[in-house]
Design a protein around this motif. Structure first.
Motif, PDB file in Angstrom:
ATOM      1  N   VAL A 261       0.821  -1.225   0.000  1.00  0.00           N
ATOM      2  CA  VAL A 261       0.000   0.000   0.000  1.00  0.00           C
ATOM      3  C   VAL A 261       0.847   1.264   0.000  1.00  0.00           C
ATOM      4  O   VAL A 261       0.395   2.314  -0.444  1.00  0.00           O
ATOM      5  N   GLY A 262       2.049   1.151   0.506  1.00  0.00           N
ATOM      6  CA  GLY A 262       2.888   2.349   0.628  1.00  0.00           C
ATOM      7  C   GLY A 262       3.601   2.737  -0.652  1.00  0.00           C
ATOM      8  O   GLY A 262       4.276   3.763  -0.711  1.00  0.00           O
ATOM      9  N   THR A 263       3.480   1.904  -1.689  1.00  0.00           N
ATOM     10  CA  THR A 263       4.211   2.185  -2.928  1.00  0.00           C
ATOM     11  C   THR A 263       3.235   2.578  -4.030  1.00  0.00           C
ATOM     12  O   THR A 263       2.218   1.914  -4.216  1.00  0.00           O
ATOM     13  N   GLY A 264       3.545   3.652  -4.719  1.00  0.00           N
ATOM     14  CA  GLY A 264       2.688   4.113  -5.812  1.00  0.00           C
ATOM     15  C   GLY A 264       3.203   3.603  -7.137  1.00  0.00           C
ATOM     16  O   GLY A 264       4.382   3.750  -7.449  1.00  0.00           O
ATOM     17  N   GLY A 265       2.354   2.993  -7.936  1.00  0.00           N
ATOM     18  CA  GLY A 265       2.769   2.503  -9.251  1.00  0.00           C
ATOM     19  C   GLY A 265       2.703   3.603 -10.283  1.00  0.00           C
ATOM     20  O   GLY A 265       2.265   4.717  -9.985  1.00  0.00           O
ATOM     21  N   PRO A 266       3.136   3.327 -11.515  1.00  0.00           N
ATOM     22  CA  PRO A 266       3.017   4.317 -12.585  1.00  0.00           C
ATOM     23  C   PRO A 266       1.546   4.678 -12.776  1.00  0.00           C
ATOM     24  O   PRO A 266       0.692   3.805 -12.712  1.00  0.00           O
ATOM     25  N   ASP A 267       1.266   5.963 -12.971  1.00  0.00           N
ATOM     26  CA  ASP A 267      -0.105   6.424 -13.098  1.00  0.00           C
ATOM     27  C   ASP A 267      -0.246   7.188 -14.407  1.00  0.00           C
ATOM     28  O   ASP A 267      -0.046   8.409 -14.459  1.00  0.00           O
TER      29      ASP A 267
ATOM     30  N   PRO B 138       7.660   6.754 -12.083  1.00  0.00           N
ATOM     31  CA  PRO B 138       8.753   6.721 -11.096  1.00  0.00           C
ATOM     32  C   PRO B 138       9.916   7.620 -11.513  1.00  0.00           C
ATOM     33  O   PRO B 138      10.052   7.963 -12.696  1.00  0.00           O
ATOM     34  N   THR B 139      10.734   7.986 -10.533  1.00  0.00           N
ATOM     35  CA  THR B 139      11.951   8.734 -10.845  1.00  0.00           C
ATOM     36  C   THR B 139      13.029   7.709 -11.173  1.00  0.00           C
ATOM     37  O   THR B 139      13.175   6.725 -10.451  1.00  0.00           O
ATOM     38  N   MET B 140      13.747   7.960 -12.259  1.00  0.00           N
ATOM     39  CA  MET B 140      14.796   7.007 -12.645  1.00  0.00           C
ATOM     40  C   MET B 140      16.029   7.765 -13.097  1.00  0.00           C
ATOM     41  O   MET B 140      15.913   8.733 -13.850  1.00  0.00           O
ATOM     42  N   LYS B 141      17.177   7.331 -12.618  1.00  0.00           N
ATOM     43  CA  LYS B 141      18.417   7.991 -13.047  1.00  0.00           C
ATOM     44  C   LYS B 141      19.473   6.944 -13.408  1.00  0.00           C
ATOM     45  O   LYS B 141      19.587   5.924 -12.738  1.00  0.00           O
ATOM     46  N   PHE B 142      20.214   7.246 -14.472  1.00  0.00           N
ATOM     47  CA  PHE B 142      21.374   6.426 -14.817  1.00  0.00           C
ATOM     48  C   PHE B 142      22.609   7.099 -14.257  1.00  0.00           C
ATOM     49  O   PHE B 142      22.774   8.310 -14.379  1.00  0.00           O
ATOM     50  N   VAL B 143      23.481   6.330 -13.623  1.00  0.00           N
ATOM     51  CA  VAL B 143      24.751   6.867 -13.145  1.00  0.00           C
ATOM     52  C   VAL B 143      25.845   6.101 -13.878  1.00  0.00           C
ATOM     53  O   VAL B 143      25.983   4.884 -13.697  1.00  0.00           O
TER      54      VAL B 143
END
Lengths: 230, 284
Positions: free
Chosen positions: B238-244, B251-256
């Protein structure tokens, strides 16, 4: 009981000022100049790792002339002050003006209260959002503060270099290449030596960068920039 | 203002240290989170009297939820969902839990939102401060250790239920490889070789990654896997939000990687999400 020596305050201040001036004049010069994309800083510095120009905050650069240990401590204190202020308020609230004020207070207090004054001269540059909004501050050993326009010089034979720059500067804001050649020519003319590429420390506050505007220009890039100008 | 040592709070004659966090701890302790909360336990006073502080605080404070990181061909991908909750309420649909901390590193945090954001902010100032004072960037290992110290300093807060668990990723320029570090609440630092997840939906996400992970994935494959893992976590937790896609929240996504830190565009996430949804039919 032996009578204590009396030295008049005027005499004492004059002696201290002379002592500090001598120390600063021994060093080499640093020039800051506004160009169309920000602020350029050029130092005559034979060392490639002991920097004279450095970053204080997002849009603020610092440079010190004179005694290394003294201006290095002031530089670090400045970074601490800026980072603390940015954390307490916001990043945009950190300004060169307030830093210059702080430096002025420190140097002023030390000059009047300590036996030995600091043999340093400081330069603070801040790049603004528009070409007319840059700020250049020069703070001398006794805490006096000068708000400069277009260009300024500290260390070595600063006054003579300033005179040369006043003569050569034109009314328009120079490009990076023009500003760089003007600075180098002025230093060379006064020191009567050609500046080797290795002895140039060049950095800019580049308005077009996002976030931290400070960037060192490596030797190879300085070389290409100078090649363009000739 | 007249006393220079007050204005520049360190005595000029002493050797100045390169760590901003240590400086705060010694000279401005009121600016560090642990000190502040430790000084004012009364802010949870009413509930503390009838039940353990840890239980009460976890109800009051919003919690960040699923964050993950895994390696791909050029470095590391780090991602996090966008939901923040306060008890049974959703506090925020668009919270950022993944932050770039310097040119070659990023951090993702799970735990109590306020202290989490503060730690991320302090950590990036810490790295910048070191870089400015010393003139060189910290090594990847050095950054990971520094973060460990900060988590350790946060321990008084943990006792009050304000847990902050970071996940740190960096590109190690010396080794020419991406690296992943996880932490426990005491500041223990452990390096992960392939992937790790943190947060209430972390277990689901980890199972998904475990199933589909293979070394040397391309960028596209990495984005797909991260989206899949986060949406699986959102389905179970319940605490996690999926893509809407309706409200355009992804979601936030970063490549390092060797080129620094790059944030994945929303349009790219949207396209990949549409592909994934189509493959899964009506199940999304």
């Amino acid at each position: 009981m032996a009578l204590p020596f009396y030295v008049s305050p005027e005499q004492m201040m004059q002696d201290k000022a002379e002592y500090a001036k001598k120390g600063i004049a021994k060093g080499r010069s640093i020039v800051a100049m506004e160009y169309d994309g920000g602020v350029l800083l050029v130092a005559d510095n034979p060392s490639s790792s002991l920097y004279k120009i450095s970053e204080i905050y997002d849009n603020i650069a610092f440079s010190g002339a004179g005694k290394y240990s003294e201006f290095e401590n002031l530089r670090k204190a400045g970074i601490q002050h800026a980072d603390l202020k940015g954390l307490m308020y916001s990043r945009e609230d950190v300004t060169a003006r307030s830093l210059a004020n702080g430096y002025s207070q420190i140097l002023g207090t030390i000059f009047s209260q300590e036996l030995k004054p600091f043999e340093v001269e400081l330069l603070l540059a801040q790049v603004g959002a528009e070409p007319g909004q840059n700020e250049l501050f020069r703070i001398s050993f006794d805490g006096s503060i000068f708000d400069e326009r277009r260009f300024t010089v500290i260390g070595g034979r600063a006054e003579t270099i300033l005179q040369v720059l006043r003569k050569t500067s034109t009314s328009h804001i120079p490009s990076l290449v023009e500003a760089l050649t003007q600075c180098i020519k002025a230093i060379e003319q006064v020191t009567e030596q050609t500046m080797a590429l290795e002895a140039m420390e060049v950095a800019v506050l580049d308005r077009s960068r996002s976030g931290r505007k400070f960037r060192r220009i490596p030797q190879a890039e300085v070389k290409t920039l100078l090649a363009v100008s000739t | 203002m007249n006393d220079p040592r007050k204005f520049f709070p360190l005595s000029l004659s002493s050797a100045l240290c390169s760590s901003f966090f240590t400086y705060l701890q010694t000279h401005r302790p009121e600016m560090t989170p642990a000190y502040r909360w430790a000084q004012s336990p009364s802010c949870f006073g009413h509930s503390k009297m009838c039940e353990p502080a840890s239980a009460s605080a976890s109800h009051i404070l919003s919690h960040g939820t699923t964050v993950l990181a895994f390696k791909y061909e050029r470095g590391v991908l780090i991602a996090g969902d966008r939901r923040a909750t306060e008890g049974y309420q959703i506090a925020d649909h668009r919270m950022e839990k993944v932050f770039q901390t310097d040119e070659y590193s990023a951090i993702a945090i799970a735990g109590a939102a306020g202290p989490c954001l503060e730690m991320a902010k302090l950590f990036s100032i810490e790295l910048e401060h070191y870089e400015k004072v010393d003139g060189v960037r910290l090594s990847c290992e050095g950054k990971a250790n520094r973060l460990g110290h900060m988590v350790k300093a946060n321990f008084p807060l943990v006792l009050q239920g304000l847990v902050v668990i970071p996940l740190f990723v960096g590109y190690d320029l010396k080794r020419e490889a991406g690296r992943i570090f996880k932490y426990d609440i005491t500041g223990g630092r452990y390096e992960e070789t392939e992937f790790h997840t943190v947060g209430s939906g972390g277990k689901e996400a980890r199972l998904t990654i475990k199933e589909h992970f293979r070394p040397g994935m391309t960028e596209d494959e990495a984005i797909r896997l991260a989206l899949r893992a986060l949406s699986n976590a959102a389905e179970e937790d319940v605490g996690t939000g999926g893509p809407d896609p309706v409200r355009g929240i992804y979601p936030t996504m970063k490549f390092v990687n060797d080129a620094g830190v790059q944030t994945v565009d929303e349009s790219r996430l949207q396209a990949t999400w549409n592909e994934l949804s189509a493959e899964r039919g009506t199940r999304n």
